[in-house]
Design a protein around this motif. Structure first.
Motif, PDB file in Angstrom:
ATOM      1  N   VAL A   1     -17.651  14.191  14.505  1.00  0.00           N
ATOM      2  CA  VAL A   1     -17.309  14.785  14.677  1.00  0.00           C
ATOM      3  C   VAL A   1     -15.343  14.894  14.225  1.00  0.00           C
ATOM      4  CG1 VAL A   1     -16.189  16.930  16.512  1.00  0.00           C
ATOM      5  CG2 VAL A   1     -18.236  15.964  17.212  1.00  0.00           C
ATOM      6  N   PHE A   2     -14.818  14.000  14.262  1.00  0.00           N
ATOM      7  CA  PHE A   2     -13.424  13.807  14.398  1.00  0.00           C
ATOM      8  C   PHE A   2     -13.908  14.040  12.456  1.00  0.00           C
ATOM      9  CE2 PHE A   2     -10.521  10.764  12.383  1.00  0.00           C
ATOM     10  CZ  PHE A   2      -9.918  11.441  12.512  1.00  0.00           C
ATOM     11  N   ASP A   3     -14.518  13.327  11.995  1.00  0.00           N
ATOM     12  CA  ASP A   3     -14.779  13.450  10.427  1.00  0.00           C
ATOM     13  C   ASP A   3     -15.507  14.738   9.924  1.00  0.00           C
ATOM     14  OD1 ASP A   3     -15.747  11.318   8.511  1.00  0.00           O
ATOM     15  OD2 ASP A   3     -17.068  12.224   8.221  1.00  0.00           O
ATOM     16  N   LYS A   4     -16.457  14.646  10.569  1.00  0.00           N
ATOM     17  CA  LYS A   4     -16.540  15.996  10.270  1.00  0.00           C
ATOM     18  C   LYS A   4     -15.602  17.177  10.057  1.00  0.00           C
ATOM     19  CE  LYS A   4     -20.072  20.040  10.645  1.00  0.00           C
ATOM     20  NZ  LYS A   4     -20.728  19.652  11.987  1.00  0.00           N
ATOM     21  N   TYR A   5     -14.719  17.441  11.183  1.00  0.00           N
ATOM     22  CA  TYR A   5     -13.808  18.209  10.892  1.00  0.00           C
ATOM     23  C   TYR A   5     -12.650  18.081  10.368  1.00  0.00           C
ATOM     24  CZ  TYR A   5     -17.244  20.993  13.019  1.00  0.00           C
ATOM     25  OH  TYR A   5     -18.494  21.944  13.762  1.00  0.00           O
ATOM     26  N   LEU A   6     -11.977  16.694  10.231  1.00  0.00           N
ATOM     27  CA  LEU A   6     -10.887  17.030  10.230  1.00  0.00           C
ATOM     28  C   LEU A   6     -10.373  15.248   8.954  1.00  0.00           C
ATOM     29  CD1 LEU A   6      -8.002  17.330  10.777  1.00  0.00           C
ATOM     30  CD2 LEU A   6      -7.893  14.860  11.942  1.00  0.00           C
ATOM     31  N   LEU A   7     -11.174  14.155   9.723  1.00  0.00           N
ATOM     32  CA  LEU A   7     -11.048  13.299   8.266  1.00  0.00           C
ATOM     33  C   LEU A   7     -11.957  13.540   6.927  1.00  0.00           C
ATOM     34  CD1 LEU A   7      -9.603  10.362   7.819  1.00  0.00           C
ATOM     35  CD2 LEU A   7     -12.099   9.245   8.362  1.00  0.00           C
ATOM     36  N   ALA A   8     -13.188  13.442   6.771  1.00  0.00           N
ATOM     37  CA  ALA A   8     -13.935  14.133   5.232  1.00  0.00           C
ATOM     38  C   ALA A   8     -12.503  15.320   4.450  1.00  0.00           C
ATOM     39  CB  ALA A   8     -15.700  15.001   5.744  1.00  0.00           C
ATOM     40  N   PRO A   9     -12.408  17.020   5.679  1.00  0.00           N
ATOM     41  CA  PRO A   9     -11.652  17.797   4.246  1.00  0.00           C
ATOM     42  C   PRO A   9     -10.730  16.756   4.275  1.00  0.00           C
ATOM     43  CG  PRO A   9     -12.618  18.455   7.031  1.00  0.00           C
ATOM     44  CD  PRO A   9     -13.375  16.940   6.690  1.00  0.00           C
ATOM     45  N   LEU A  10     -10.136  16.501   4.793  1.00  0.00           N
ATOM     46  CA  LEU A  10      -8.892  15.927   4.366  1.00  0.00           C
ATOM     47  C   LEU A  10      -8.657  14.549   2.741  1.00  0.00           C
ATOM     48  CD1 LEU A  10      -6.309  14.305   7.465  1.00  0.00           C
ATOM     49  CD2 LEU A  10      -5.653  15.949   5.403  1.00  0.00           C
ATOM     50  N   ALA A  11     -10.061  14.140   3.545  1.00  0.00           N
ATOM     51  CA  ALA A  11     -10.442  13.112   1.865  1.00  0.00           C
ATOM     52  C   ALA A  11     -10.883  14.350   0.573  1.00  0.00           C
ATOM     53  CB  ALA A  11     -11.215  12.245   2.388  1.00  0.00           C
ATOM     54  N   LYS A  12     -11.550  15.107   1.028  1.00  0.00           N
ATOM     55  CA  LYS A  12     -11.388  15.977   0.111  1.00  0.00           C
ATOM     56  C   LYS A  12     -10.765  16.265  -0.577  1.00  0.00           C
ATOM     57  CE  LYS A  12     -16.567  16.676   1.517  1.00  0.00           C
ATOM     58  NZ  LYS A  12     -16.995  17.984   3.114  1.00  0.00           N
ATOM     59  N   GLY A  13      -9.926  16.902  -0.331  1.00  0.00           N
ATOM     60  CA  GLY A  13      -8.167  17.142  -0.531  1.00  0.00           C
ATOM     61  C   GLY A  13      -7.548  16.664  -1.111  1.00  0.00           C
ATOM     62  N   TYR A  14      -7.524  15.106  -0.212  1.00  0.00           N
ATOM     63  CA  TYR A  14      -6.665  14.189  -1.352  1.00  0.00           C
ATOM     64  C   TYR A  14      -7.268  13.733  -2.558  1.00  0.00           C
ATOM     65  CZ  TYR A  14      -5.177   9.075  -1.181  1.00  0.00           C
ATOM     66  OH  TYR A  14      -4.629   8.269  -1.719  1.00  0.00           O
ATOM     67  N   ARG A  15      -8.944  14.063  -2.847  1.00  0.00           N
ATOM     68  CA  ARG A  15      -9.704  14.093  -4.120  1.00  0.00           C
ATOM     69  C   ARG A  15      -8.532  14.941  -5.147  1.00  0.00           C
ATOM     70  NH1 ARG A  15     -15.465  12.447  -4.824  1.00  0.00           N
ATOM     71  NH2 ARG A  15     -15.527  10.343  -3.749  1.00  0.00           N
ATOM     72  N   ILE A  16      -8.648  16.393  -4.870  1.00  0.00           N
ATOM     73  CA  ILE A  16      -8.764  17.467  -5.628  1.00  0.00           C
ATOM     74  C   ILE A  16      -7.017  17.657  -5.434  1.00  0.00           C
ATOM     75  CG2 ILE A  16      -7.932  19.753  -5.503  1.00  0.00           C
ATOM     76  CD1 ILE A  16     -11.123  19.462  -3.328  1.00  0.00           C
TER      77      ILE A  16
END
Lengths: 251, 203
Positions: free
Chosen positions: A52-67
């Motif tokens: 859940v932590f990954d879905k709502y926080l870590l993965a979106p942050l990682a996607k943003g970091y990439r962008i």
């Protein structure tokens, strides 16, 4: 003629015998060691929380970091953070009696911090000083400490009891951590840890998502990947030295 | 005459054993061919997912002993109690599942080079140690376990950075096999095989 006949009989016999050997070779001898996971129910709970932590926080942050940041900048940040781990690697390699790797880490740290502009550029690797990360969990393993049960840590993910102790010791005893604490800059420790996590997730965005989509039991897959990979790191053997399949014998 | 017969018998014995004994150079070349085929797949544009999957399936069918791998993954007990027809069904579904996994994990071509470093023969198997070297990423070490089961050399397991395909899939399937048996696993894999193509790393 009689000799030829005998020859054919004997040849046929051995060829058939050989086929029999081939068939027997498909018998299965499974010596796979059982995974030590006595706290599986508890671990699955923590794993679900981490997802859940990954879905709502870590993965979106990682996607943003990439962008937001270009690949080269991300690589520089990765190198910088990785360079800060070299002193701890050097200490652990020395504790393990691996003085060559310990020395390599010191050279890497010196070169990358100076010529590599605070570690942003990994010049040491291009000069032949290859990175080999060592941590306190590996050191404990070298001294014969068993991994103990598999353990999923909140936010930090898969581990074992031994590796969790190693992680905690790393937080306390890492020379960089100590220096930052002494300077009253402990916030940077947490920022560094968070950026490390986001960077790891960014590097593995598709790989982890695809692994989940193609796993029947994602928890068991991650456990298997962690334990096997960790086992290989602890054995510290290069790819052409290790006995790759160990007890997993197929006869 | 009798002595000649014994000598010939011994020669045939040695020769017949060589049929399944693996030659280091052959195993080496076999894995080099796999590497070259894999690099070709990496070079297929990511948009052409169907072609990537097709080529990967060809590679698996040609170079991997998929029914043998499927058998090991099921385990001795379950395999013994499974009809030939059901096993064949499982084996086919499992193959599609593996294609799905690897087609989603294989990235794009970014100058990677495939090198075979060393080959060891242990009992009936050749263990071929290789690595994928890339200018942008750390090297990936792969160990191939190769065996000749009478139909030429075939891969029976591969270990990527210490992680075995066989062991990972056995662990992945264990819970469903324990609770729902092979029928449950077939159903689960069938539905998983229906999911749309996944985004490829680097796409």
């Amino acid at each position: 003629m009689r000799f030829l006949f005998k020859f054919l009989i004997v040849s046929t016999f051995f060829l058939l015998a050989n086929c029999a050997v081939n068939n027997n070779s498909q018998n299965i001898m499974d010596k796979t060691p059982q995974t030590q996971d006595p706290w599986e129910n508890f671990n699955r709970g923590t794993f679900a929380f981490n997802k859940v932590f990954d879905k709502y926080l870590l993965a979106p942050l990682a996607k943003g970091y990439r962008i937001v940041l270009p690949g080269e900048v991300r690589k520089g940040i990765r190198n910088f953070l990785s360079n800060l781990k070299e002193p701890w690697t050097s200490i652990n390699a020395a504790l393990q009696g691996d003085f060559k790797n310990s020395g390599t880490s010191i050279v890497r740290f010196g070169l990358n911090t100076t010529v590599g502009l605070l570690g942003i550029f990994d010049v040491a690797t291009s000069l032949g000083y290859k990175k080999q990360k060592e941590d306190f969990g590996q050191t404990l393993a070298v001294y014969g400490v068993d991994p103990g049960p598999y353990l999923v840590l909140p936010l930090l993910g898969p581990s074992t009891v031994r590796d969790a102790i190693g992680k905690v010791t790393g937080f306390i005893a890492d020379p960089v951590t100590i220096a930052l604490n002494q300077d009253g800059k402990e916030n940077w420790i947490w920022i560094g840890t968070a950026v490390n996590g986001i960077d790891f997730r960014e590097q593995n965005l598709e790989k982890i998502d695809n692994l989940e989509a193609t796993s029947v039991d994602f928890y068991a897959t991650i456990r298997s990947l962690y334990l096997e990979r960790r086992n290989r790191m602890i054995r510290n053997q290069s790819a052409d030295q290790q006995d790759p399949f160990q007890e997993f014998d197929i006869e | 005459m009798k002595k000649i017969g014994i000598i010939i018998t011994l020669i045939i014995c040695v020769l017949s054993n060589n049929v399944i004994a693996i030659n280091k150079e052959d195993a080496n070349q076999f894995v080099v061919d796999i590497g070259n085929q894999a690099i070709k797949i990496l070079k297929i544009p990511v948009d052409d997912k169907e072609k990537r999957k097709k080529e990967l399936q060809n590679l698996l069918q040609e170079k991997f002993d998929m029914p043998f791998i499927a058998k090991i993954i099921l385990g001795k007990e379950i395999y013994k109690n499974t009809s030939e027809e059901k096993f064949r069904k499982f084996s086919n579904i499992f193959e599609i599942h593996i294609v799905k996994i690897y087609s989603s994990q294989l990235g794009t071509y970014k100058g990677q080079k495939f090198n075979v470093k060393n080959t060891e023969i242990k009992k009936k198997d050749a263990f071929v140690y290789s690595s994928i070297e890339s200018p942008d990423f750390p090297n990936t070490n792969i160990v191939w376990r190769v065996r000749d089961l009478g139909e030429g050399l075939k891969v029976i397991d591969m270990q990527v950075e210490g992680v075995s395909l066989l062991r990972t899939k056995r662990n992945d399937f264990k819970m469903v096999l324990d609770s729902q048996g092979i029928d449950g696993l077939i159903m689960t894999l069938e539905s998983m095989n229906q999911i749309p193509d996944l985004k490829i790393p680097g796409e």
